[in-house]
Write an enzyme that holds these catalytic residues in place. Structure first.
Site, mmCIF file in Angstrom:
data_model
loop_
_atom_site.group_PDB
_atom_site.id
_atom_site.type_symbol
_atom_site.label_atom_id
_atom_site.label_comp_id
_atom_site.label_asym_id
_atom_site.label_seq_id
_atom_site.Cartn_x
_atom_site.Cartn_y
_atom_site.Cartn_z
ATOM 1 N N GLU A 4 1.059 -12.601 4.679
ATOM 2 C CA GLU A 4 2.070 -11.936 3.838
ATOM 3 C C GLU A 4 3.366 -11.733 4.622
ATOM 4 O OE1 GLU A 4 -0.774 -9.362 0.821
ATOM 5 O OE2 GLU A 4 -0.169 -8.459 2.698
ATOM 6 N N ASP A 42 0.838 -1.209 0.000
ATOM 7 C CA ASP A 42 0.000 0.000 0.000
ATOM 8 C C ASP A 42 0.868 1.252 0.000
ATOM 9 O OD1 ASP A 42 -2.586 -1.343 0.107
ATOM 10 O OD2 ASP A 42 -1.851 -2.076 2.016
ATOM 11 N N GLY A 47 -1.524 -4.622 3.929
ATOM 12 C CA GLY A 47 -2.723 -5.118 4.601
ATOM 13 C C GLY A 47 -4.009 -4.516 4.088
HETATM 14 C C1 5RP Z 1 -2.895 -7.089 0.729
HETATM 15 C C2 5RP Z 1 -1.780 -6.141 0.491
HETATM 16 C C3 5RP Z 1 -1.576 -5.652 -0.892
HETATM 17 O O1 5RP Z 1 -0.283 -5.967 -1.293
HETATM 18 C C4 5RP Z 1 -1.757 -4.165 -0.920
HETATM 19 O O2 5RP Z 1 -3.046 -3.860 -0.420
HETATM 20 C C5 5RP Z 1 -1.591 -3.610 -2.330
HETATM 21 O O3 5RP Z 1 -2.678 -4.001 -3.119
HETATM 22 P P1 5RP Z 1 -2.749 -3.686 -4.648
HETATM 23 O O4 5RP Z 1 -1.651 -4.443 -5.317
HETATM 24 O O5 5RP Z 1 -4.132 -4.180 -5.049
HETATM 25 O O6 5RP Z 1 -2.612 -2.199 -4.847
HETATM 26 O O7 5RP Z 1 -1.040 -5.770 1.368
HETATM 27 O O8 5RP Z 1 -3.014 -7.400 2.086
#
Ligand code: 5RP
Length: 231
Positions: free
Chosen positions: A105, A86, A97
Site C-alpha cells: 500500500e 485504520d 496495515g
Molecule cells: C489494509 C489497510 C486497510 O486500509 C485498513 O485496515 C482499513 O481497512 P477497512 O477499510 O477494512 O476498515 O490498511 O492493510
C-alpha cells in the site's frame, strides 16, 4: 448510516476523481473493496483505466470483476491511489496495515500523484495511536528486531506492548513473506519521528504510519460524505 454504509458512500464519492486513461492504485480492505466494485461497474460501461493492486486479495477481486491490471514495473507513476485507513488525523497522517498490506500500500500510494483515503467517521482521530501500529518485519530474528523496536519506543518517550500478529494459530505472513508486529502505543505525539526511527531498525521492512502521502480524505458520516483536502 452504518459504518459500512459510510464506507460505501466514501468509496462512491472517490469515483469522481477517476478519469479515463488513468492508472489507478487499488487499496486493500473492506472500504477499498467498495471502491473496486464501483470502479468495475464504471469499467463495464466504458471507463478506460488500468489498475495496480496492493495485495493478492485486491488483485483477485479486481481481476474477477474485469478491471484491467498492470504493475509498477510497467507503470511506475500512477495518477491516483484510492485506499482505506485504520486512522487519519488532521495533518493527513495515516495509520494503515490492519489488513496486513501496508508495505505494498505504501509503495503504490507513494508512486501516485494523488492518494485519496476513503473511510467511515470512526477512523478520524485527534492523534494517531488508538489503533495498534503494524510494523512489518523480516521473519528472521523477530525477537531481536522486537527488542530494537522497544528501544525506539523508549527513545521517543513511548511505552508500547508488542504482539506478533497471528492468524489460524500461526504467525501471520504478508503477501511479501514477512511477519507483522502490532505495537499498541496509545497517543503518538510525533508520528514522523517514530516512523523514521522505526524504519532504520535492521529487520524492520516498513511501518503503518503514512506521512506526507495522503492529500485528500473522503469520510462517510451521518451527514453525508465530508471532503478534507490538504492545502
Ligand atoms: C489494509 C489497510 C486497510 O486500509 C485498513 O485496515 C482499513 O481497512 P477497512 O477499510 O477494512 O476498515 O490498511 O492493510
Amino acid at each position: 448510516m452504518t459504518a459500512d454504509q459510510q464506507k460505501k458512500a466514501a468509496a462512491l464519492a472517490a469515483l469522481d476523481y477517476v478519469e479515463s486513461g488513468m492508472k489507478v492504485g487499488l487499496g486493500t480492505g473492506s472500504t477499498a473493496r467498495h471502491f473496486i466494485t464501483a470502479l468495475a461497474a464504471k469499467v463495464k460501461s466504458g471507463l478506460d483505466v488500468m489498475a495496480v493492486p496492493t495485495s493478492r486479495a485486491t488483485r483477485d477481486l479486481a481481476h474477477s470483476l474485469g478491471i484491467p491490471l498492470t504493475d509498477l514495473d510497467k507503470h511506475p507513476f500512477l495518477d491516483l491511489t484510492v485506499d482505506g485507513a485504520d486512522e487519519f488525523d488532521g495533518d493527513f497522517h495515516l495509520m494503515k496495515g490492519g489488513g496486513g498490506a501496508l508495505l505494498l500500500e505504501k509503495i503504490v500510494a507513494s508512486s501516485s500523484r494523488r492518494m485519496i483515503v476513503i473511510a467511515d467517521e470512526s477512523k478520524k482521530v485527534d492523534a494517531l495511536g488508538r489503533f495498534p501500529l503494524p510494523v512489518e518485519v523480516v521473519s528472521f530474528g523477530v525477537s531481536a528486531t522486537a527488542w530494537k523496536i522497544e528501544r525506539v519506543l523508549k527513545i521517543c518517550g513511548l511505552d508500547g506492548k508488542l504482539t506478533l500478529r497471528r492468524r489460524d494459530n500461526k504467525p501471520f505472513i504478508t503477501d511479501t513473506g514477512n511477519a507483522i508486529i502490532d505495537v499498541a502505543i496509545g497517543r503518538i505525539p510525533e508520528p514522523e519521528r517514530l516512523s523514521n526511527l522505526l524504519n532504520i531498525v535492521p529487520g524492520v521492512v516498513d511501518n503503518g504510519l503514512f506521512i506526507g502521502i495522503c492529500g485528500i480524505v473522503l469520510m462517510g458520516s451521518k451527514d453525508g460524505v465530508k471532503t478534507f483536502k490538504k492545502s
